[in-house]
Write a protein that holds these residues in place. Structure first.
Motif, PDB file in Angstrom:
ATOM      1  N   ASN A 289       6.445 -52.010  -3.554  1.00  0.00           N
ATOM      2  CA  ASN A 289       6.950 -50.824  -4.254  1.00  0.00           C
ATOM      3  C   ASN A 289       7.124 -51.134  -5.741  1.00  0.00           C
ATOM      4  OD1 ASN A 289       8.083 -48.411  -5.052  1.00  0.00           O
ATOM      5  ND2 ASN A 289      10.104 -48.832  -4.119  1.00  0.00           N
ATOM      6  N   PRO A 290       6.078 -51.011  -6.529  1.00  0.00           N
ATOM      7  CA  PRO A 290       6.147 -51.334  -7.959  1.00  0.00           C
ATOM      8  C   PRO A 290       7.200 -50.530  -8.712  1.00  0.00           C
ATOM      9  CG  PRO A 290       3.876 -51.091  -7.240  1.00  0.00           C
ATOM     10  CD  PRO A 290       4.729 -50.609  -6.113  1.00  0.00           C
ATOM     11  N   ALA A 291       7.617 -49.382  -8.155  1.00  0.00           N
ATOM     12  CA  ALA A 291       8.607 -48.550  -8.825  1.00  0.00           C
ATOM     13  C   ALA A 291      10.031 -49.067  -8.625  1.00  0.00           C
ATOM     14  CB  ALA A 291       8.508 -47.113  -8.329  1.00  0.00           C
ATOM     15  N   GLU A 292      10.218 -49.980  -7.685  1.00  0.00           N
ATOM     16  CA  GLU A 292      11.564 -50.519  -7.441  1.00  0.00           C
ATOM     17  C   GLU A 292      12.050 -51.288  -8.667  1.00  0.00           C
ATOM     18  OE1 GLU A 292      13.763 -53.876  -4.621  1.00  0.00           O
ATOM     19  OE2 GLU A 292      11.930 -52.880  -3.903  1.00  0.00           O
ATOM     20  N   ILE A 293      13.292 -51.068  -9.021  1.00  0.00           N
ATOM     21  CA  ILE A 293      13.877 -51.751 -10.183  1.00  0.00           C
ATOM     22  C   ILE A 293      14.286 -53.165  -9.812  1.00  0.00           C
ATOM     23  CG2 ILE A 293      15.807 -51.771 -11.816  1.00  0.00           C
ATOM     24  CD1 ILE A 293      15.774 -48.741 -11.757  1.00  0.00           C
ATOM     25  N   VAL A 294      13.776 -54.121 -10.555  1.00  0.00           N
ATOM     26  CA  VAL A 294      14.155 -55.527 -10.413  1.00  0.00           C
ATOM     27  C   VAL A 294      14.591 -56.006 -11.795  1.00  0.00           C
ATOM     28  CG1 VAL A 294      13.471 -57.829  -9.660  1.00  0.00           C
ATOM     29  CG2 VAL A 294      12.418 -55.804  -8.603  1.00  0.00           C
ATOM     30  N   ILE A 295      15.746 -56.642 -11.867  1.00  0.00           N
ATOM     31  CA  ILE A 295      16.299 -57.064 -13.151  1.00  0.00           C
ATOM     32  C   ILE A 295      16.127 -58.566 -13.318  1.00  0.00           C
ATOM     33  CG2 ILE A 295      18.366 -57.121 -14.594  1.00  0.00           C
ATOM     34  CD1 ILE A 295      19.416 -54.757 -12.946  1.00  0.00           C
ATOM     35  N   GLY A 296      15.498 -58.972 -14.404  1.00  0.00           N
ATOM     36  CA  GLY A 296      15.385 -60.401 -14.674  1.00  0.00           C
ATOM     37  C   GLY A 296      14.074 -60.764 -15.327  1.00  0.00           C
ATOM     38  N   TYR A 297      14.020 -62.024 -15.752  1.00  0.00           N
ATOM     39  CA  TYR A 297      12.811 -62.518 -16.399  1.00  0.00           C
ATOM     40  C   TYR A 297      12.644 -63.991 -16.067  1.00  0.00           C
ATOM     41  CZ  TYR A 297       9.028 -62.024 -19.764  1.00  0.00           C
ATOM     42  OH  TYR A 297       7.789 -61.924 -20.334  1.00  0.00           O
ATOM     43  N   ILE A 298      11.454 -64.350 -15.661  1.00  0.00           N
ATOM     44  CA  ILE A 298      11.134 -65.742 -15.353  1.00  0.00           C
ATOM     45  C   ILE A 298      10.215 -66.281 -16.443  1.00  0.00           C
ATOM     46  CG2 ILE A 298       9.893 -67.278 -13.783  1.00  0.00           C
ATOM     47  CD1 ILE A 298      12.630 -66.525 -12.771  1.00  0.00           C
ATOM     48  N   SER A 299      10.646 -67.378 -17.063  1.00  0.00           N
ATOM     49  CA  SER A 299       9.842 -68.052 -18.077  1.00  0.00           C
ATOM     50  C   SER A 299       9.425 -69.421 -17.561  1.00  0.00           C
ATOM     51  CB  SER A 299      10.647 -68.209 -19.377  1.00  0.00           C
ATOM     52  OG  SER A 299      10.956 -66.954 -19.933  1.00  0.00           O
ATOM     53  N   ALA A 300       8.525 -70.049 -18.283  1.00  0.00           N
ATOM     54  CA  ALA A 300       8.090 -71.409 -17.949  1.00  0.00           C
ATOM     55  C   ALA A 300       8.081 -72.232 -19.226  1.00  0.00           C
ATOM     56  CB  ALA A 300       6.702 -71.403 -17.319  1.00  0.00           C
ATOM     57  N   GLY A 301       8.536 -73.467 -19.120  1.00  0.00           N
ATOM     58  CA  GLY A 301       8.550 -74.316 -20.310  1.00  0.00           C
ATOM     59  C   GLY A 301       9.517 -75.471 -20.192  1.00  0.00           C
ATOM     60  N   THR A 302       9.983 -75.942 -21.345  1.00  0.00           N
ATOM     61  CA  THR A 302      10.871 -77.100 -21.392  1.00  0.00           C
ATOM     62  C   THR A 302      12.143 -76.748 -22.157  1.00  0.00           C
ATOM     63  OG1 THR A 302       9.919 -77.940 -23.456  1.00  0.00           O
ATOM     64  CG2 THR A 302       8.890 -78.659 -21.394  1.00  0.00           C
ATOM     65  N   ILE A 303      13.131 -77.589 -22.006  1.00  0.00           N
ATOM     66  CA  ILE A 303      14.411 -77.412 -22.688  1.00  0.00           C
ATOM     67  C   ILE A 303      14.723 -78.663 -23.502  1.00  0.00           C
ATOM     68  CG2 ILE A 303      16.917 -77.174 -22.360  1.00  0.00           C
ATOM     69  CD1 ILE A 303      16.355 -75.480 -19.920  1.00  0.00           C
ATOM     70  N   GLN A 304      15.206 -78.476 -24.721  1.00  0.00           N
ATOM     71  CA  GLN A 304      15.694 -79.569 -25.550  1.00  0.00           C
ATOM     72  C   GLN A 304      17.209 -79.450 -25.672  1.00  0.00           C
ATOM     73  OE1 GLN A 304      14.148 -82.155 -26.816  1.00  0.00           O
ATOM     74  NE2 GLN A 304      11.994 -81.626 -26.485  1.00  0.00           N
ATOM     75  N   ARG A 305      17.894 -80.593 -25.722  1.00  0.00           N
ATOM     76  CA  ARG A 305      19.356 -80.597 -25.752  1.00  0.00           C
ATOM     77  C   ARG A 305      19.877 -81.527 -26.842  1.00  0.00           C
ATOM     78  NH1 ARG A 305      18.049 -80.575 -20.213  1.00  0.00           N
ATOM     79  NH2 ARG A 305      18.896 -78.772 -19.102  1.00  0.00           N
ATOM     80  N   LYS A 306      21.041 -81.169 -27.359  1.00  0.00           N
ATOM     81  CA  LYS A 306      21.732 -82.066 -28.283  1.00  0.00           C
ATOM     82  C   LYS A 306      23.227 -81.791 -28.189  1.00  0.00           C
ATOM     83  CE  LYS A 306      19.766 -83.365 -32.109  1.00  0.00           C
ATOM     84  NZ  LYS A 306      19.718 -84.846 -31.967  1.00  0.00           N
ATOM     85  N   ARG A 307      24.008 -82.880 -28.177  1.00  0.00           N
ATOM     86  CA  ARG A 307      25.467 -82.790 -28.046  1.00  0.00           C
ATOM     87  C   ARG A 307      26.142 -83.327 -29.299  1.00  0.00           C
ATOM     88  NH1 ARG A 307      29.052 -82.406 -23.995  1.00  0.00           N
ATOM     89  NH2 ARG A 307      27.470 -82.661 -22.345  1.00  0.00           N
ATOM     90  N   ILE A 308      27.247 -82.695 -29.667  1.00  0.00           N
ATOM     91  CA  ILE A 308      28.092 -83.237 -30.730  1.00  0.00           C
ATOM     92  C   ILE A 308      29.538 -83.258 -30.268  1.00  0.00           C
ATOM     93  CG2 ILE A 308      26.590 -82.437 -32.594  1.00  0.00           C
ATOM     94  CD1 ILE A 308      28.772 -80.266 -33.146  1.00  0.00           C
ATOM     95  N   PHE A 309      30.341 -84.096 -30.909  1.00  0.00           N
ATOM     96  CA  PHE A 309      31.778 -84.160 -30.691  1.00  0.00           C
ATOM     97  C   PHE A 309      32.479 -83.794 -31.991  1.00  0.00           C
ATOM     98  CE2 PHE A 309      30.087 -86.858 -27.372  1.00  0.00           C
ATOM     99  CZ  PHE A 309      30.928 -86.655 -26.291  1.00  0.00           C
ATOM    100  N   ILE A 310      33.598 -83.099 -31.880  1.00  0.00           N
ATOM    101  CA  ILE A 310      34.402 -82.738 -33.041  1.00  0.00           C
ATOM    102  C   ILE A 310      35.843 -83.155 -32.768  1.00  0.00           C
ATOM    103  CG2 ILE A 310      35.175 -80.900 -34.581  1.00  0.00           C
ATOM    104  CD1 ILE A 310      32.751 -79.260 -33.687  1.00  0.00           C
TER     105      ILE A 310
END
Length: 386
Positions: A289-310
């Motif tokens: 049922n292509p008319a059915e509402i579905v909420i969301g988005y799927i992506s593909a890729g990588t994540i970069q991270r960095k942490r700091i302390f204050i």
């Protein structure tokens, strides 16, 4: 005010008080039961892929989400050579351990619910995030004051252009009163420190805002001081030590548009002068049922991270946390130990003695919220804490 205006208000008030039956608009009690999907197909081989699948609930519901349980989730490549099934962990969360995927291919997510319905995301290209150059902070005294945490990044190839960030905050805090003693069954003894310390704790908060930036209109793909999180002056997070880890993801143009609409719908709607709600169209569809509402988005890729302390010493004096409110301390005599400590749940602070005898003649106490930091966090130091 004219007489008829007063009469109108009076009639409205009479009507309000006369109504005994609660009115619930149809929209409030209607459960449309839309499927919601959120996550990233992580292609790095370093991080796990985590997908959250839930159902919408009524506004009057006592729960915020309804997890979609016992579904089968499969990652597929556009050449049909990759078919990897995710494992259900709990509460609508599905995951796959780290595995590297060819960044030149496209990927999609297939969902088959326990009820037999099938959903597919569109094939999406892999977006590899460049490293985060820096995460910093600065005190902002103009406009909305606060300690602004920001991030810098760039892509020398000029191929990223669309960025999304989320973050996790962790901070160390303490309570008003230090407890040297602990109730152990029907007796009171000194605490074994630091293991039984309940004066210092750590609290972790996941981000809820959508943070985006685009460099499409810039010659170079450079992001400078993108605002990530602003901490208000005097906030408890600035009391001892604060840490934030920033996660960076690069999006496709379609994914960026989806998150931008969602951001406007959830954060900017408040008056007729704000952006009005827009139709939210993701990249996930019901097969039958292509008319059915579905909420969301799927992506593909990588994540970069960095942490700091204050540390508190790095924060301007006028922004630092200052504890307010007193915590009265009571003295508890032996005749009240049972009702106060053994069965009453109160926590002893210090022992009162009459030298030279070391035997306590009484203990002091205060409200539990003024003593036990675990009510709002954990006294177990995070592994990353420095």
């Amino acid at each position: 005010m004219k007489k008829h205006s007063y009469l109108f208000i009076l009639l409205m008030m009479m009507g309000a008080f006369a109504c005994k039956e609660r009115f619930n608009p149809p929209e409030v009690d209607t459960n449309l039961n839309y499927l919601t999907v959120e996550g990233l197909i992580n292609t790095s081989g370093v991080d796990s892929t985590i997908i959250r699948v839930n159902r919408t609930v009524k506004l009057t519901s006592k729960v915020a989400i309804q997890p979609e349980l016992k579904a089968i989730l499969t990652i597929e490549s556009n050449d049909n050579l990759v078919k990897r099934t995710l494992v259900e962990r709990s509460g609508g969360i599905y995951y796959a351990l780290p595995f590297a995927l060819d960044a030149t291919k496209q990927y999609r997510l297939r969902i088959r619910t326990s009820g037999g319905k099938e959903y597919l995301s569109d094939y999406t290209e892999v977006k590899v995030s460049p490293p985060i150059d820096a995460v910093g902070f600065e005190a902002q005294t103009n406009g909305v004051q606060g300690l602004q945490v920001y991030t810098n990044t760039h892509d020398a190839t000029n191929k990223s252009r669309y960025y999304k960030w989320d973050f996790v905050e962790t901070y160390k805090y303490n309570t008003n009163n230090f407890s040297s003693y602990i109730v152990d069954g029907r007796s009171i003894r000194q605490r074994n420190l630091p293991g039984e310390d309940i004066y210092y704790c750590w609290r972790t908060i996941n981000s809820s805002n959508i943070v985006l930036a685009s460099t499409l209109k810039l010659t170079n793909d450079v992001v400078a001081k993108a605002p990530i999180k602003k901490i208000p002056p005097g906030d408890e997070r600035l009391g001892i030590r604060y840490s934030i880890i920033v996660n960076q993801q690069v999006l496709t143009k379609d994914a960026f548009d989806f998150w931008e609409i969602l951001r406007k719908n959830t954060e900017q709607v408040g008056s007729i002068f704000d952006s009005q709600p827009s139709q939210l169209q993701g990249n996930i569809h019901a097969v039958s049922n292509p008319a059915e509402i579905v909420i969301g988005y799927i992506s593909a890729g990588t994540i970069q991270r960095k942490r700091i302390f204050i540390d508190a010493g790095e924060v301007p004096v006028e922004f630092r946390y200052r504890r307010s409110g007193a915590c009265p301390v009571d003295t508890i005599l032996p005749k009240d130990y049972a009702s106060t400590f053994y069965s009453g749940g109160q926590i002893p602070l210090d022992a009162l003695t009459v030298p030279p005898s070391p035997t306590p003649i009484a203990y002091t106490t205060s409200s539990t919220g003024c003593i036990d930091c675990r009510l709002r966090g954990t006294n177990i130091q995070p592994a990353f804490w420095q």
